[in-house]
Design an enzyme around this catalytic site. Structure first.
Site, PDB file in Angstrom:
ATOM      1  N   TYR A  57     -99.975  31.467 -59.103  1.00 49.82           N
ATOM      2  CA  TYR A  57    -100.143  32.865 -59.500  1.00 49.82           C
ATOM      3  C   TYR A  57    -100.169  32.971 -61.028  1.00 49.82           C
ATOM      4  CZ  TYR A  57     -98.744  33.799 -54.627  1.00 49.82           C
ATOM      5  OH  TYR A  57     -98.637  33.813 -53.265  1.00 49.82           O
ATOM      6  N   HIS A 127     -98.465  25.519 -50.318  1.00 46.95           N
ATOM      7  CA  HIS A 127     -99.242  26.771 -50.314  1.00 46.95           C
ATOM      8  C   HIS A 127    -100.355  26.755 -49.254  1.00 46.95           C
ATOM      9  CE1 HIS A 127    -100.096  30.177 -53.423  1.00 46.95           C
ATOM     10  NE2 HIS A 127    -100.332  30.595 -52.199  1.00 46.95           N
ATOM     11  N   SER A 206     -98.712  39.662 -47.442  1.00 47.55           N
ATOM     12  CA  SER A 206     -99.602  40.832 -47.337  1.00 47.55           C
ATOM     13  C   SER A 206     -99.202  41.715 -46.143  1.00 47.55           C
ATOM     14  CB  SER A 206    -101.075  40.410 -47.232  1.00 47.55           C
ATOM     15  OG  SER A 206    -101.471  39.658 -48.358  1.00 47.55           O
ATOM     16  N   LEU A 208     -98.489  44.722 -46.035  1.00 46.24           N
ATOM     17  CA  LEU A 208     -99.093  46.060 -46.089  1.00 46.24           C
ATOM     18  C   LEU A 208    -100.613  45.952 -46.057  1.00 46.24           C
ATOM     19  CD1 LEU A 208     -96.745  47.551 -48.850  1.00 46.24           C
ATOM     20  CD2 LEU A 208     -96.671  48.018 -46.379  1.00 46.24           C
ATOM     21  N   GLY A 209    -101.121  44.828 -45.562  1.00 41.76           N
ATOM     22  CA  GLY A 209    -102.576  44.655 -45.501  1.00 41.76           C
ATOM     23  C   GLY A 209    -103.205  44.779 -46.880  1.00 41.76           C
ATOM     24  N   PHE A 212    -103.938  48.330 -47.745  1.00 44.32           N
ATOM     25  CA  PHE A 212    -104.698  49.180 -46.827  1.00 44.32           C
ATOM     26  C   PHE A 212    -103.797  49.953 -45.868  1.00 44.32           C
ATOM     27  CE2 PHE A 212    -106.901  49.967 -42.811  1.00 44.32           C
ATOM     28  CZ  PHE A 212    -107.942  50.759 -43.273  1.00 44.32           C
TER      29      PHE A 212
HETATM   30  N1  LIG Z   1     -98.785  32.415 -49.112  1.00 46.47           N
HETATM   31  C1  LIG Z   1     -99.907  32.982 -49.468  1.00 46.47           C
HETATM   32  O1  LIG Z   1    -100.977  32.377 -49.398  1.00 46.47           O
HETATM   33  C2  LIG Z   1     -99.894  34.396 -49.982  1.00 46.47           C
HETATM   34  C3  LIG Z   1    -101.094  35.132 -50.068  1.00 46.47           C
HETATM   35  C4  LIG Z   1    -101.026  36.447 -50.543  1.00 46.47           C
HETATM   36  C5  LIG Z   1     -99.810  36.999 -50.914  1.00 46.47           C
HETATM   37  N2  LIG Z   1     -98.673  36.251 -50.852  1.00 46.47           N
HETATM   38  C6  LIG Z   1     -97.345  36.813 -51.233  1.00 46.47           C
HETATM   39  O2  LIG Z   1     -97.114  37.997 -50.490  1.00 46.47           O
HETATM   40  C7  LIG Z   1     -96.804  39.073 -51.366  1.00 46.47           C
HETATM   41  C8  LIG Z   1     -97.293  40.395 -50.792  1.00 46.47           C
HETATM   42  O3  LIG Z   1     -98.661  40.340 -50.442  1.00 46.47           O
HETATM   43  P1  LIG Z   1     -99.803  41.168 -51.178  1.00 46.47           P
HETATM   44  O4  LIG Z   1     -99.345  41.606 -52.518  1.00 46.47           O
HETATM   45  O5  LIG Z   1    -101.039  40.372 -51.050  1.00 46.47           O
HETATM   46  O6  LIG Z   1    -100.050  42.420 -50.238  1.00 46.47           O
HETATM   47  P2  LIG Z   1     -99.203  43.661 -49.701  1.00 46.47           P
HETATM   48  O7  LIG Z   1     -97.780  43.495 -50.011  1.00 46.47           O
HETATM   49  O8  LIG Z   1     -99.635  43.830 -48.306  1.00 46.47           O
HETATM   50  O9  LIG Z   1     -99.834  44.868 -50.539  1.00 46.47           O
HETATM   51  C9  LIG Z   1     -99.778  44.952 -51.912  1.00 46.47           C
HETATM   52  C10 LIG Z   1    -100.665  46.108 -52.361  1.00 46.47           C
HETATM   53  O10 LIG Z   1    -100.203  47.321 -51.781  1.00 46.47           O
HETATM   54  C11 LIG Z   1     -99.906  48.270 -52.802  1.00 46.47           C
HETATM   55  N3  LIG Z   1     -98.644  48.929 -52.360  1.00 46.47           N
HETATM   56  C12 LIG Z   1     -97.434  48.339 -52.223  1.00 46.47           C
HETATM   57  N4  LIG Z   1     -96.527  49.210 -51.753  1.00 46.47           N
HETATM   58  C13 LIG Z   1     -97.180  50.381 -51.589  1.00 46.47           C
HETATM   59  C14 LIG Z   1     -96.777  51.662 -51.130  1.00 46.47           C
HETATM   60  N5  LIG Z   1     -95.527  51.902 -50.726  1.00 46.47           N
HETATM   61  N6  LIG Z   1     -97.719  52.641 -51.074  1.00 46.47           N
HETATM   62  C15 LIG Z   1     -98.994  52.412 -51.477  1.00 46.47           C
HETATM   63  N7  LIG Z   1     -99.434  51.202 -51.916  1.00 46.47           N
HETATM   64  C16 LIG Z   1     -98.532  50.202 -51.983  1.00 46.47           C
HETATM   65  C17 LIG Z   1     -99.769  47.478 -54.076  1.00 46.47           C
HETATM   66  O11 LIG Z   1    -100.242  48.220 -55.191  1.00 46.47           O
HETATM   67  P3  LIG Z   1     -99.291  48.626 -56.415  1.00 46.47           P
HETATM   68  O12 LIG Z   1     -98.923  47.370 -57.119  1.00 46.47           O
HETATM   69  O13 LIG Z   1    -100.188  49.495 -57.218  1.00 46.47           O
HETATM   70  O14 LIG Z   1     -98.127  49.335 -55.817  1.00 46.47           O
HETATM   71  C18 LIG Z   1    -100.709  46.284 -53.840  1.00 46.47           C
HETATM   72  O15 LIG Z   1    -102.034  46.599 -54.203  1.00 46.47           O
HETATM   73  C19 LIG Z   1     -97.486  38.682 -52.688  1.00 46.47           C
HETATM   74  O16 LIG Z   1     -96.899  39.329 -53.790  1.00 46.47           O
HETATM   75  C20 LIG Z   1     -97.271  37.187 -52.709  1.00 46.47           C
HETATM   76  O17 LIG Z   1     -95.996  36.887 -53.236  1.00 46.47           O
HETATM   77  C21 LIG Z   1     -98.709  34.967 -50.375  1.00 46.47           C
END
Ligand SMILES: NC(=O)c1ccc[n+]([C@@H]2O[C@H](COP(=O)([O-])OP(=O)(O)OC[C@H]3O[C@@H](n4cnc5c(N)ncnc54)[C@H](OP(=O)(O)O)[C@@H]3O)[C@@H](O)[C@H]2O)c1
Length: 331
Positions: A57, A127, A206, A208-209, A212
Site C-alpha cells: 500500500y 497477500h 472491502s 462495504l463493497g 458501494f
Molecule cells: N487483502 C487484500 O487483498 C485487500 C484488498 C483490498 C482491501 N484490503 C483491506 O481491507 C480494507 C477495507 O477495504 P476497502 O477499503 O477496499 O473497502 P471498504 O472498507 O469496503 O470501503 C471503503 C470505501 O467506503 C467508503 N466508506 C467507508 N465507510 C463509509 C461510510 N460509513 N459511509 C459511506 N462511505 C464509507 C470509504 O470512503 P471514505 O474514505 O471517503 O470514507 C472508501 O471509499 C482496506 O483498507 C485494506 O486494509 C485488503
C-alpha cells in the site's frame, strides 16, 4: 468495543478493525498524513485494536503511516501487514508481480518491522498466493520468522481452501483475509467451512463493497484514474445502476433497524460467524464512528432470513476485478 477471537488462535482483536489502505493507496492520491494519524489514533480511543496495512500500500507509505500513528500504543493494538509482491516503484501501482520466495519474505519482513516500528509483526499475511512457490515453503519461511520472534501470527489472503489446508499443516494459520460482503459471497462455498473446521479466523476485506454498500455511490458516480475503482467492471455506470437493487434491499432493512446502510452491511458480516472480524476502511472520523457503531446493530433471525431471501433474487452485475487481477485469487 467488544472483542472477538480469530478462530482458535489466541489472537483477540476488536470486533471491527480499521482498514488503512485507502489513506494512502487505491482510492485516489494519499490523504494528508497528520489527518490520517489523528484518525488512526481516534480509532484507538474508540476501542479499535485491529489495524490493517500492507507493504504494497503506497508502496511502503501506508506501513510508515500506521507505524507512526500507532507508535504510542505498542502492545495495546494488533497490526496486520502483508508480503508477497515484487515492489518496483516505477511499475504500475508500484507492483511488478508476485514474489513469495522464502528469502524474499525474510528480507521484506525486516522492512515492514522498521516501517511499523515494532519488534514483531502481530499478523503477517501472504497477500496473494504465488504459483511459483509451493505454499509449504511460504509457511516454512513464516514459521522461521515466528521462531525468531519477528512474527506472531500467520495469515493468507485470497487463498483457495486446499492451499489454506496445506499451509496450515506446516504453520498454523490464525486468519484468512479475503473479500466478503453481501455482493461477494464466494468464501461461503469452501473457504469459510475450511476456516471453521481448522479453527481459523476470517477477516473480510472491502466489507462495504469498496463503498458501494453504504448507498453513497449512485449510478452516476465517476472515478478518476487515480482511483482503482475506475478499472473495476463492477463500478461502471451500467453495473452501478443494475446493482442498486442491493441498495434497495439494504435500505429496507436499514429503515426497519433505524441504522445506516453501512452498519447493516457490517452487522450482516458479524452475524455470519463469531470468528469473523471485518476491517472497513475510511478516511473520515464520522464514518469511522458510524462503522464501529455496527457492533450494536443486532440482526434477528427474521432480519437475516429477509436479507437472504431478497438477496438470492438479485444477480450482481459486473466482475469484482478485471480478469488479470481476478486470476491471482482463489489459488
Ligand atoms: N487483502 C487484500 O487483498 C485487500 C484488498 C483490498 C482491501 N484490503 C483491506 O481491507 C480494507 C477495507 O477495504 P476497502 O477499503 O477496499 O473497502 P471498504 O472498507 O469496503 O470501503 C471503503 C470505501 O467506503 C467508503 N466508506 C467507508 N465507510 C463509509 C461510510 N460509513 N459511509 C459511506 N462511505 C464509507 C470509504 O470512503 P471514505 O474514505 O471517503 O470514507 C472508501 O471509499 C482496506 O483498507 C485494506 O486494509 C485488503
Amino acid at each position: 468495543m467488544q472483542k472477538r477471537k480469530l478462530g482458535k488462535s489466541n489472537l483477540e482483536v476488536s470486533t471491527i478493525g480499521l482498514g488503512c489502505m485507502g489513506m494512502s493507496y487505491s482510492y485516489g492520491p494519499p490523504k494528508e498524513k497528520q489527518e490520517m494519524i489523528a484518525l488512526i489514533r481516534a480509532a484507538v480511543e474508540r476501542g479499535v485494536t485491529f489495524f490493517d496495512t500492507a507493504e504494497a500500500y503506497g508502496p511502503y507509505i501506508n506501513e510508515e503511516l500506521v507505524g507512526e500513528a500507532l507508535a504510542p500504543f505498542r502492545g495495546q493494538v494488533v497490526i496486520a501487514t502483508k508480503f508477497g509482491w515484487k515492489i518496483d516503484l516505477k511499475a504500475e501501482r508500484g507492483l511488478a508481480g508476485l514474489d513469495s520466495r522464502p528469502e524474499h519474505i525474510k528480507e521484506v519482513a525486516e522492512g515492514s518491522l522498521k516501517r511499523l516500528r515494532v519488534d514483531a509483526i502481530d499478523l503477517y499475511y501472504q497477500h496473494r498466493v504465488d504459483p511459483e512457490v509451493p505454499i509449504e515453503d511460504v509457511a516454512g519461511a513464516v514459521k522461521d520468522l515466528i521462531q525468531q520472534g519477528k512474527v506472531k501470527h500467520f495469515g493468507l489472503s485470497e487463498a483457495a481452501a486446499k492451499t489454506i489446508r496445506r499451509a496450515h499443516a506446516v504453520q498454523p494459520i490464525s486468519a484468512v483475509q479475503s473479500e466478503y460482503s453481501l455482493w461477494h459471497r464466494d468464501p461461503e462455498k469452501e473457504v469459510l467451512p475450511t476456516c471453521e473446521e481448522l479453527g481459523i479466523g476470517f477477516v473480510p476485506y472491502s466489507p462495504l463493497g469498496k463503498g458501494f454498500l453504504t448507498g453513497k455511490i449512485g449510478e452516476n458516480a465517476k472515478f478518476d484514474s487515480s482511483d482503482f475503482r475506475s478499472i473495476l467492471p463492477r463500478f461502471t455506470s451500467e453495473a452501478l445502476k443494475a446493482n442498486q437493487a442491493l441498495i434497495h434491499l439494504l435500505s429496507s432493512i436499514a429503515e426497519r433497524k433505524k441504522a445506516p446502510l453501512a452498519q447493516i452491511a457490517l452487522a450482516w458480516l458479524l452475524a455470519q460467524k463469531p470468528w469473523i472480524v471485518p476491517i472497513p476502511g475510511t478516511t473520515k472520523l464520522d464514518r469511522l464512528e458510524e462503522n464501529i457503531g455496527a457492533v450494536a446493530v443486532e440482526l434477528t433471525p427474521d432480519d437475516l432470513r429477509d436479507i437472504e431471501s431478497a438477496s438470492s433474487k438479485i444477480t450482481i452485475q459486473g466482475a469484482r476485478y478485471p480478469e488479470q487481477i481476478e486470476r491471482m485469487t482463489n489459488r
